[in-house]
Write a protein that holds these residues in place. Sequence first.
Motif, PDB file in Angstrom:
ATOM      1  N   GLU A 216       0.832  -1.201   0.000  1.00 34.03           N
ATOM      2  CA  GLU A 216       0.000   0.000   0.000  1.00 34.03           C
ATOM      3  C   GLU A 216       0.868   1.253   0.000  1.00 34.03           C
ATOM      4  O   GLU A 216       0.599   2.206  -0.744  1.00 34.03           O
ATOM      5  N   ARG A 217       1.889   1.255   0.830  1.00 32.98           N
ATOM      6  CA  ARG A 217       2.775   2.429   0.863  1.00 32.98           C
ATOM      7  C   ARG A 217       3.442   2.638  -0.484  1.00 32.98           C
ATOM      8  O   ARG A 217       3.555   3.764  -0.976  1.00 32.98           O
ATOM      9  N   VAL A 220       0.860   4.068  -2.972  1.00 36.28           N
ATOM     10  CA  VAL A 220       0.513   5.463  -2.705  1.00 36.28           C
ATOM     11  C   VAL A 220       1.618   6.403  -3.184  1.00 36.28           C
ATOM     12  O   VAL A 220       1.345   7.497  -3.697  1.00 36.28           O
ATOM     13  N   ASN A 221       2.872   5.988  -3.048  1.00 44.45           N
ATOM     14  CA  ASN A 221       3.998   6.850  -3.415  1.00 44.45           C
ATOM     15  C   ASN A 221       4.573   6.537  -4.787  1.00 44.45           C
ATOM     16  O   ASN A 221       5.679   6.975  -5.108  1.00 44.45           O
ATOM     17  N   ASN A 245       1.847  12.700   1.817  1.00 40.48           N
ATOM     18  CA  ASN A 245       1.024  11.496   1.705  1.00 40.48           C
ATOM     19  C   ASN A 245       0.841  10.798   3.045  1.00 40.48           C
ATOM     20  O   ASN A 245      -0.177  10.128   3.275  1.00 40.48           O
ATOM     21  N   ALA A 249      -3.068  10.527   2.883  1.00 40.20           N
ATOM     22  CA  ALA A 249      -3.505   9.184   2.495  1.00 40.20           C
ATOM     23  C   ALA A 249      -3.560   8.223   3.669  1.00 40.20           C
ATOM     24  O   ALA A 249      -4.530   7.469   3.824  1.00 40.20           O
ATOM     25  N   PHE A 250      -2.536   8.241   4.514  1.00 40.69           N
ATOM     26  CA  PHE A 250      -2.442   7.248   5.578  1.00 40.69           C
ATOM     27  C   PHE A 250      -3.082   7.711   6.879  1.00 40.69           C
ATOM     28  O   PHE A 250      -3.862   6.988   7.483  1.00 40.69           O
ATOM     29  N   LEU A 255      -6.441   6.020   0.850  1.00 40.60           N
ATOM     30  CA  LEU A 255      -5.245   5.825   0.052  1.00 40.60           C
ATOM     31  C   LEU A 255      -5.285   6.557  -1.283  1.00 40.60           C
ATOM     32  O   LEU A 255      -4.238   6.740  -1.918  1.00 40.60           O
ATOM     33  N   ASN A 256      -6.443   6.980  -1.710  1.00 42.62           N
ATOM     34  CA  ASN A 256      -6.540   7.741  -2.959  1.00 42.62           C
ATOM     35  C   ASN A 256      -6.341   9.242  -2.745  1.00 42.62           C
ATOM     36  O   ASN A 256      -6.242   9.989  -3.711  1.00 42.62           O
ATOM     37  N   ASN A 257      -6.237   9.646  -1.494  1.00 42.66           N
ATOM     38  CA  ASN A 257      -6.057  11.061  -1.156  1.00 42.66           C
ATOM     39  C   ASN A 257      -4.562  11.372  -1.153  1.00 42.66           C
ATOM     40  O   ASN A 257      -3.963  11.650  -0.122  1.00 42.66           O
ATOM     41  N   ARG A 258      -3.956  11.331  -2.329  1.00 38.10           N
ATOM     42  CA  ARG A 258      -2.496  11.343  -2.456  1.00 38.10           C
ATOM     43  C   ARG A 258      -2.054  12.260  -3.579  1.00 38.10           C
ATOM     44  O   ARG A 258      -2.849  12.673  -4.430  1.00 38.10           O
TER      45      ARG A 258
END
Length: 612
Positions: A216-217, A220-221, A245, A249-250, A255-258
């Motif tokens: 996931e990390r 996201v990045n 992020n 996101a976290f 997770l889409n808030n990135r």
Amino acid sequence: MTKLKYSKQLCVVLLSTISVVSCSTAKKEPTVPLENVPQVKEQGSVPERVWLDQGWSDKLRNDFWFTGQGSQIIPYTWFTWLEQPDSEQLFRDSEHMEMLRYLPSRSSASNPSGLPIGFALHNNQTTGQAWVGMTCAACHTNQLDYQGTKILIDGAPTLANFVLFFSKLNASLNTTLNDNQKFNRFASRVLGSNASDAAIEDLRDDLKHVSMATAERQAVNDLPADYPDDFTSYARLDAFGNIQNAGTAFALDDLNNRNAPTAPVSYPFLWGTHQSNVVQWNASAPNIPVVGPLIRNMGEVVGVFGSLSITEAPVWQRVWGKHARYSSTIDFNGIGQLEAWVKTLRPPAWPEQYLPGVDTSKAAKGKMLYQANCASCHEIVAPKDVLKDYVAIKTPVKEVGTDPVMSNNATCHMAKTLFLEGTKSDILVGEKFAAVTHAIDIPVNGVAGLVLKNPVEAIEAGLIAEETSNSGGKTSALKSIEERLKSYFAGRDKLTPNAGDDCEDGFYDAGVYKARPLNGIWATAPYLHNGSVPNLWSLLQAPEQRPDRFWVGSREFDPVNVGYVTNQGLNEFKVNKADGSVQPGNDNAGHTYGTELSEEEKWQLVEYMKTL
């Protein structure tokens, strides 16, 4: 081992900022037993190095390398016995970590598994479980080699490839999970050869959740599809983007808030950090005593696997004005100690016992040129004054002409506020969050929430570096930290006034980059804020004459041009895309100061900068 020890909730904490409501911040006296990690021998050889006198004792240097700050990557014993994804060699093997350009180190009481410099043990404050996490030294310690001598410099920017490290870690966890033979070897080492079937299955289940969290990390990045895989590469990282992020996101669990971290920068050198009135490449944060360094360091921990969780407060708390709950694994005492030590770190002097001597005739003429061409931004600081405060020069990005992406991203990246909408952005003061805000404001809000949740620990940590103590108790500590936070936010607002109004199509017209004294600059290649220029000699050339591609990752020092050799390394840095246009984030233009000097004068200026 029990299922509780590697609970799903704890594993989700693991990689920088996955939400964990149960974690609390550090306490001086843990209320749970701390996991005892047995000492094992380092894996592979550790090179013999020499050190320069930077004002630190051997003990202080070791403390800086291995004092945890609350970062949690994976459980410590996991990292000890995890294999590389494509072989049976351990992940921590010296040759492997050196390839990633982290610095192998010997096993000791403070480094029980012989991990690289900056990979520290942290006992989780809630469970007592031992985790491995990065501390300041992982990114701010370096080794340069010259004719067989390996010179270690504390506070110097690392050559490490963080993105490659994390990609390989993710691959190792995933492969271990899905390769039965690899998993069996891992389980036997972590649990012991007599572990029960239930314990082994618990470990497998926990590994699955950890592997998912790392994936996931990484997702996201991730960079946009049209960016090259090696864009970030060695010696630089978009830490600001990762911190953004971490909050959006976290911490908010979306997770889409990135935003894509497309602005990697050189790791800054640490000496003199505390002296400046502002910090960050874009001069966006006030460095006021106590709370400035505290928030700076907490933000840094959040970016390197220190969890941050912001959850909506229950209804009964919202009635009384509390809209969010904040939790983290940040170790206040650890970051306070680290800041205090860095405050005493001196810049490295050019070591003539290991490198060719300085030509003093050239250097004397170079000093005159420096005073005429450089000192208005990069002031000259005498050795006796290197620990004194200074006011940094802030040059408009339009004027300096260097790559604008870091400045643009830091200010113009936006994110949803979710349940924080309608609450004060700075908790105590400030305008209320709209539905969408500047991405960096979310982790800043989170860090402020942690400070207010833990006023005694926060004020004590902030005061460690000020060589004083707080004796007023919790009430006065809360009052003190609230007033300091208000001053911090007021200073922050002044640094980027009306930032949102100045962003148009992702460009921040009012952006600035910070200039600082250049003491020890010889040991900090590559140059410009984005690492797009390999050495000091190249920096003095007109932008169109600077190399537009060069190798990075070599430790071999070039004492003539002052940087690392560029004809060998681990990855090739490219200013341009395949079509010949400039790759955003990699531009080597700008900073034309001194470029019109004669060739002889340029060599004189380079010679003088060796003496700083």
